[in-house]
Design an enzyme around this catalytic site. Structure first.
Site, short mmCIF file in Angstrom:
data_model
loop_
_atom_site.label_atom_id
_atom_site.label_comp_id
_atom_site.label_asym_id
_atom_site.label_seq_id
_atom_site.Cartn_x
_atom_site.Cartn_y
_atom_site.Cartn_z
N CYS A 1 0.53 -0.96 -0.11
CA CYS A 1 -0.34 -0.16 0.21
C CYS A 1 0.86 1.61 -0.64
O CYS A 1 0.53 2.24 -0.55
CB CYS A 1 -1.09 -0.02 0.86
SG CYS A 1 0.08 0.45 2.72
N ASP B 1 2.68 2.15 2.12
CA ASP B 1 2.46 3.62 3.59
C ASP B 1 3.75 3.47 4.41
O ASP B 1 3.95 1.94 4.40
CB ASP B 1 1.11 2.47 4.79
CG ASP B 1 -0.43 3.30 4.58
OD1 ASP B 1 -0.08 3.96 3.21
OD2 ASP B 1 -1.57 2.77 4.69
N CYS C 1 -2.60 5.26 6.16
CA CYS C 1 -4.62 6.08 5.90
C CYS C 1 -4.52 6.34 7.69
O CYS C 1 -3.81 6.77 8.07
CB CYS C 1 -4.45 4.46 6.09
SG CYS C 1 -4.68 2.85 7.74
N CYS D 1 -3.01 -1.97 10.17
CA CYS D 1 -2.08 -0.84 10.06
C CYS D 1 -1.80 -0.73 11.60
O CYS D 1 -1.02 0.04 11.13
CB CYS D 1 -3.39 0.32 9.99
SG CYS D 1 -4.77 0.21 8.18
#
Ligand code: FES
Length: 147
Positions: free
Chosen positions: A33, A35, A58, A102
């Site tokens: 992703c 991140d 996120c 996350c």
């Protein structure tokens, strides 16, 4: 879907920034992703006296990074190492199950910064450094499933 605390830390994250003369720096990321979390710590004796972070990710990644920095400031290195992603999620009044992964970014970033500090101080060797969680989670799929 998010608690008020998550929204608060997402919209008003604490300890954002960098520490140019940090004693330890940890950087962890997710290749799927994209991140990324970077965390900087200042250590005096055994105490984490300052901490800053930069997270490109996120809402859950930013909120957990922010809360993690709040939880470790003023703590000893061992106390900080005892903090898990669940500790951080609980302090935020929970995360949706689909976003729990996350929060691992903050835990791994924190550990990486502490280990970087210990390595620089000669307290551990490269080989003794823990591997990050095997949490190469599929954020893209999670986000898709999440709408
Ligand atoms: Fe990748 Fe949240 S950390 S979607």
């Amino acid at each position: 879907m998010y608690s008020q605390k998550v929204m608060d830390h997402f919209t008003n994250p604490r300890n954002v920034g960098e520490i140019p003369d940090a004693d330890g720096v940890g950087e962890v990321g997710n290749p799927r992703c994209g991140d990324i979390m970077k965390i900087f710590i200042k250590v005096d004796g055994d105490i984490i006296t300052d901490v800053k972070f930069q997270t490109f990710g996120c809402a859950a990644a930013i909120a957990t990074s922010s809360m993690a920095t709040e939880l470790i400031k003023g703590k000893t290195l061992d106390e900080a190492l005892a903090i898990t992603n669940k500790t951080v999620a609980d302090a935020l009044d929970g995360l949706p199950a689909i976003k729990m992964h996350c929060s691992v970014l903050a835990e791994d970033g924190l550990r990486a910064a502490i280990e970087d500090y210990k390595r620089k101080m000669g307290l551990i060797t490269e080989d003794e450094m823990a591997k990050p969680h095997e949490h190469i989670h599929d954020c893209a799929d999670d986000e898709a499933a999440n709408g």
